[in-house]
Design a protein around this motif. Structure first.
Motif, PDB file in Angstrom:
ATOM      1  N   ASP A  81     -17.117-116.510 -16.062  1.00 18.93           N
ATOM      2  CA  ASP A  81     -16.851-116.177 -17.456  1.00 18.93           C
ATOM      3  C   ASP A  81     -18.105-115.526 -18.022  1.00 18.93           C
ATOM      4  OD1 ASP A  81     -16.218-116.019 -20.108  1.00 18.93           O
ATOM      5  OD2 ASP A  81     -15.805-118.149 -20.392  1.00 18.93           O
ATOM      6  N   THR A  82     -18.027-114.258 -18.382  1.00 18.60           N
ATOM      7  CA  THR A  82     -19.218-113.519 -18.837  1.00 18.60           C
ATOM      8  C   THR A  82     -19.478-113.681 -20.328  1.00 18.60           C
ATOM      9  OG1 THR A  82     -17.889-111.505 -19.147  1.00 18.60           O
ATOM     10  CG2 THR A  82     -18.971-111.802 -17.006  1.00 18.60           C
ATOM     11  N   THR A  83     -18.658-114.462 -21.019  1.00 18.11           N
ATOM     12  CA  THR A  83     -18.855-114.665 -22.458  1.00 18.11           C
ATOM     13  C   THR A  83     -20.224-115.298 -22.727  1.00 18.11           C
ATOM     14  OG1 THR A  83     -16.479-115.038 -22.732  1.00 18.11           O
ATOM     15  CG2 THR A  83     -17.916-115.717 -24.541  1.00 18.11           C
ATOM     16  N   GLY A  84     -21.025-114.604 -23.525  1.00 12.07           N
ATOM     17  CA  GLY A  84     -22.333-115.132 -23.892  1.00 12.07           C
ATOM     18  C   GLY A  84     -23.390-115.056 -22.811  1.00 12.07           C
ATOM     19  N   ILE A  85     -23.074-114.427 -21.675  1.00 11.03           N
ATOM     20  CA  ILE A  85     -24.032-114.323 -20.568  1.00 11.03           C
ATOM     21  C   ILE A  85     -24.972-113.133 -20.791  1.00 11.03           C
ATOM     22  CG2 ILE A  85     -24.299-113.905 -18.088  1.00 11.03           C
ATOM     23  CD1 ILE A  85     -23.220-116.619 -18.638  1.00 11.03           C
ATOM     24  N   VAL A 108     -27.496-108.243 -13.004  1.00  9.25           N
ATOM     25  CA  VAL A 108     -26.978-109.583 -12.688  1.00  9.25           C
ATOM     26  C   VAL A 108     -27.142-110.540 -13.862  1.00  9.25           C
ATOM     27  CG1 VAL A 108     -27.522-109.289 -10.234  1.00  9.25           C
ATOM     28  CG2 VAL A 108     -29.201-110.350 -11.759  1.00  9.25           C
ATOM     29  N   PRO A 109     -26.390-111.648 -13.861  1.00  7.60           N
ATOM     30  CA  PRO A 109     -26.594-112.661 -14.905  1.00  7.60           C
ATOM     31  C   PRO A 109     -28.006-113.244 -14.834  1.00  7.60           C
ATOM     32  CG  PRO A 109     -24.505-113.017 -13.768  1.00  7.60           C
ATOM     33  CD  PRO A 109     -25.252-111.981 -12.979  1.00  7.60           C
ATOM     34  N   ASP A 110     -28.606-113.433 -15.983  1.00  8.04           N
ATOM     35  CA  ASP A 110     -29.910-114.083 -16.058  1.00  8.04           C
ATOM     36  C   ASP A 110     -29.787-115.483 -15.449  1.00  8.04           C
ATOM     37  OD1 ASP A 110     -32.309-115.311 -16.817  1.00  8.04           O
ATOM     38  OD2 ASP A 110     -32.381-114.277 -18.736  1.00  8.04           O
TER      39      ASP A 110
END
Length: 248
Positions: free
Chosen positions: A27-31, A10-12
């Motif tokens: 938006d998963t950019t930089g995640i 999962v995303p932090d």
């Protein structure tokens, strides 16, 4: 005895989340992605259960190749085997539960650990759905656990207190903070994990039962207002609370 752990990637929670261009996903950019925090308690409890009762542990995850990062962490902590149900598709909670339940059944796991919820969608229902689909007993939000033979005694959090539940194997346990303190992977564990294969399987095709129509961020917080600095401001404050904010 087969002990399974279901794990999500999962995303932090420290990451800044933005809605993607399609307005239906993030938006998963930089995640930065991590092991779902509640699933770490599940991994630790699976390891403790094996240390006490013996048996074999397996971690199961549903997702794309990125999930291998979290799977490898579980293997480094000491989990024996791993299965990635590899897909790029987005599943809703019931579809996730059906897919995981099929693999749990194939693994013939008697004890299954989930985190109490996944911090991406926060639905907190997949573990209980799996139990219903499999016909397993289930105890959620567990903060203390004892397993003796076929008997299970679990303490779970409820509003305003705790309750003790007794049941039997096979069982699904969803874990809450306070159940244990997840161990760090040792150097030996990290090196051993490199030799452990991750079995990849194509999950069965399922139809989602819900659809995300749109995502949007909550409105920005309104700036505060100073009504006054002494007791003369109290009538106006009460009026605003009644007529504008409508909390009294």
């Amino acid at each position: 005895m087969k002990i399974a752990v279901c794990l999500n990637h999962v995303p932090d929670t420290a990451s800044k989340i933005s809605v993607g261009p399609d307005n239906k996903s993030i938006d998963t950019t930089g995640i930065t992605f991590v092991v779902n925090p509640y699933d770490e308690f599940a991994v630790e409890e699976a390891l403790k259960t094996k240390e006490k009762l013996g048996g074999e542990t397996v971690v199961i995850s549903l997702g794309n190749d990125n999930h291998k990062e979290s799977i490898k962490k579980a293997l480094a902590m000491g989990i024996d085997n791993a299965v990635l149900l590899k897909t790029d598709e987005i599943y809703d909670s019931l579809s996730v539960a059906k897919t995981l339940a099929n693999e749990i059944k194939a693994q013939k796991a008697e004890i299954v650990f989930f985190g109490k919820q996944s911090v991406d969608y926060d639905n907190g229902v997949v573990g209980q759905m799996c139990a219903e689909l499999l016909g397993y007993n289930s105890v959620s939000v567990v903060v203390a656990l004892e397993i003796e033979g076929n008997k299970v005694k679990a303490e779970r959090e409820i509003e305003g207190g705790r309750e003790v539940v007794e049941t039997e194997l096979p069982v699904i346990i969803t874990t809450q903070k306070g159940l244990n303190e997840p161990r760090y992977a040792s150097l030996k564990g990290i090196m051993a994990a490199k030799k452990k294969a991750i079995e990849e399987k194509a999950p069965e095709t399922v139809s989602n039962y819900t659809e995300v129509l749109s995502m949007k961020k909550p409105p920005a917080k309104q700036p505060g207002r100073i009504i006054g600095t002494d007791a003369s401001a109290v009538p106006e404050l009460i009026r605003l609370l009644k007529e504008e904010v409508k909390v009294i």
